[in-house]
Design an enzyme around this catalytic site. Structure first.
Site, mmCIF file in Angstrom:
data_model
loop_
_atom_site.group_PDB
_atom_site.id
_atom_site.type_symbol
_atom_site.label_atom_id
_atom_site.label_comp_id
_atom_site.label_asym_id
_atom_site.label_seq_id
_atom_site.Cartn_x
_atom_site.Cartn_y
_atom_site.Cartn_z
ATOM 1 N N ASP A 15 0.859 -1.188 0.000
ATOM 2 C CA ASP A 15 0.000 0.000 0.000
ATOM 3 C C ASP A 15 0.891 1.233 0.000
ATOM 4 O O ASP A 15 1.718 1.408 0.908
ATOM 5 C CB ASP A 15 -0.896 -0.040 1.243
ATOM 6 C CG ASP A 15 -1.805 1.175 1.355
ATOM 7 O OD1 ASP A 15 -1.899 1.945 0.378
ATOM 8 O OD2 ASP A 15 -2.410 1.366 2.423
ATOM 9 N N ASP A 120 -3.557 2.487 -5.465
ATOM 10 C CA ASP A 120 -2.330 2.520 -4.667
ATOM 11 C C ASP A 120 -2.104 1.242 -3.854
ATOM 12 O O ASP A 120 -1.279 1.234 -2.941
ATOM 13 C CB ASP A 120 -2.329 3.731 -3.735
ATOM 14 C CG ASP A 120 -3.501 3.727 -2.761
ATOM 15 O OD1 ASP A 120 -4.436 2.922 -2.946
ATOM 16 O OD2 ASP A 120 -3.481 4.530 -1.811
ATOM 17 N N GLU A 121 -2.822 0.162 -4.174
ATOM 18 C CA GLU A 121 -2.668 -1.085 -3.430
ATOM 19 C C GLU A 121 -2.571 -2.266 -4.388
ATOM 20 O O GLU A 121 -3.171 -2.254 -5.464
ATOM 21 C CB GLU A 121 -3.851 -1.314 -2.494
ATOM 22 C CG GLU A 121 -3.981 -0.322 -1.360
ATOM 23 C CD GLU A 121 -5.226 -0.584 -0.548
ATOM 24 O OE1 GLU A 121 -5.107 -1.082 0.587
ATOM 25 O OE2 GLU A 121 -6.328 -0.304 -1.059
#
Length: 425
Positions: A15, A120-121
């Site tokens: 993350d 974003d992960e």
């Protein structure tokens, strides 16, 4: 050559920390001389709606700004009152999507079995022990350092025996100096069960029910509730919640997750100011419905349940209501009157700051609902023609006249990605 017996699969979740803000900091020359990976020396910076008008909400903030009290979803005005020297920049969604694509490619290079979870992960998995991965923490450290070296963006990594525990390990990694937590079976009772029930990832508003109805203060309390009681309250979700609380999750890594068919479509916009008349709100509703129906038609589907969500001024309060129809449609002419009836029934004049429209309970649009009043076949041909024009010339090449009124948001939204400025692509 040493041979390892395949005993287990380790799942990970990486993350990016404060992704939008981190992208901005990394791209600006004035911040190029930052310290090393594990040294939190980022500037006081936030990404928000409209710095010039001092309006909108905070989308992301650096760790140093968060330490001063700035939080995601805080209004920009409130953030500037807390931190007058806060550097505020407009979002550049095109830039963030480009960086995300590059980072996802790096994760896949390190761990070929990878699933993008959000911008974003990313989930990943690997066999342990094995020749390639003799040390899970070491492998995570290598990935974390690589992302920093290439992009100057910090990330956290959670490791565990399944995806849900990897997500929980990632949350624990926020307070770990090296940004990595490997959560093993024996850690569940010691590190997961004592956490407040609200910290249980994935339950969202169900956490309130777990606390008030089942008197669960911690995740461990949830693990002790009979699974039948949870299923009686939550349906199939009760079984999922019970398994999660007991550290179980059978979800596989899906490398094609972004290509999975949609269960529903929705579109939401945050308004530049509070709207307080039905006429203005209705314009935005129609624009959003046009977008939702376009996406549903392009997927070759129709929907039976249409929903309306309003968020009130100050981003506090609001409602979501939906109506299930006795027919399927992907045409605004069918669905818009239903939305207006929901607005009339559930909106009582409060100032509105955000509007969302949804359509789900989907099925393939292979059949046509016949009508004695109108030629629906010709109507569908017209819709496809308009869709083709939009595909070729853009969504502003042909649009409703109401979008030219003061309430219209289409022209402004067409310059954005995900409701935010595209920036430099």
């Amino acid at each position: 050559m040493e041979v390892f017996a395949l005993t287990r699969i380790i799942y990970g979740l990486v993350d990016m920390q404060s992704f939008f803000a981190s992208c901005e900091v990394a791209s600006r020359p004035e911040y190029a001389k930052r310290e090393e990976l594990d040294s939190e020396t980022d500037p006081l910076l936030a990404v928000a709606g409209d710095p010039e008008r001092r309006s909108g909400i905070v989308l992301a903030a650096t760790a140093t700004a968060k330490q001063r009290g700035v939080t995601t979803a805080m209004t920009l005005g409130e953030a500037l009152r807390l931190v007058p020297d806060l550097v505020v920049v407009r979002p550049q969604m095109g830039f963030y999507l480009h960086v995300s694509t590059c980072i996802q490619a790096i994760v896949q290079q390190y761990f070929p079995l990878q699933e993008q979870f959000s911008i974003d992960e990313s989930f990943f998995a690997f066999p342990y022990p094995s020749v390639l991965f003799p040390d899970p923490v070491g492998a995570a450290q290598n990935l974390r350092q690589k992302i920093w070296d290439m992009f100057k963006i910090r990330c956290r990594i959670g490791l565990a025996d399944n995806k849900w525990l990897a997500k929980m390990a990632n949350k624990l990694a926020k307070s770990n100096p090296d940004g990595i937590v490997w959560l093993q079976k024996e850690d569940i009772s010691r590190r997961i069960h004592p956490l407040p029930v609200e910290e249980m990832w994935g339950v969202r508003k169900r956490a309130k029910v777990l606390r008030e109805t089942f008197h669960c203060d911690t995740i461990g309390d949830v693990a002790s509730v009979p699974v039948g009681s949870l299923k009686q309250q939550f349906g199939v979700w009760g079984d999922v919640i019970w398994r999660w609380a007991n550290g179980q999750d059978h979800s596989p890594i899906n490398p094609n997750s972004t290509e999975a068919p949609h269960k529903g479509y929705s579109h939401r916009t945050t308004l530049p100011r509070d709207f307080d008349t039905k006429a203005d709100i209705a314009v935005v509703m129609l624009e959003l419905l046009d977008e939702v129906c376009y996406r549903v038609r392009r997927a070759g589907q129709k929907g039976r349940r249409v929903g309306l969500a309003l968020t009130y001024g100050g981003f506090s309060g609001g409602f979501y209501r939906a109506k299930t129809l006795d027919f399927c449609s992907n045409q605004p002419v069918d669905l818009y009157p239903v939305l207006l009836s929901l607005l009339d029934k559930w909106w009582h004049g409060e100032p509105v700051r955000a509007v969302s429209i949804s359509l789900d309970m989907l099925q393939k649009s292979e059949s046509i609902q016949l009508s004695l009043i109108e030629d629906r076949g010709k109507r569908d041909v017209l819709a496809r023609t308009i869709d083709d024009i939009h595909d070729t010339y853009g969504e502003t090449s042909l649009f409703r006249a109401v979008s030219l009124t003061n309430a219209g948001q289409l022209l402004d939204r067409s310059q954005k990605i995900g409701g935010h400025s595209k920036g430099d692509m």
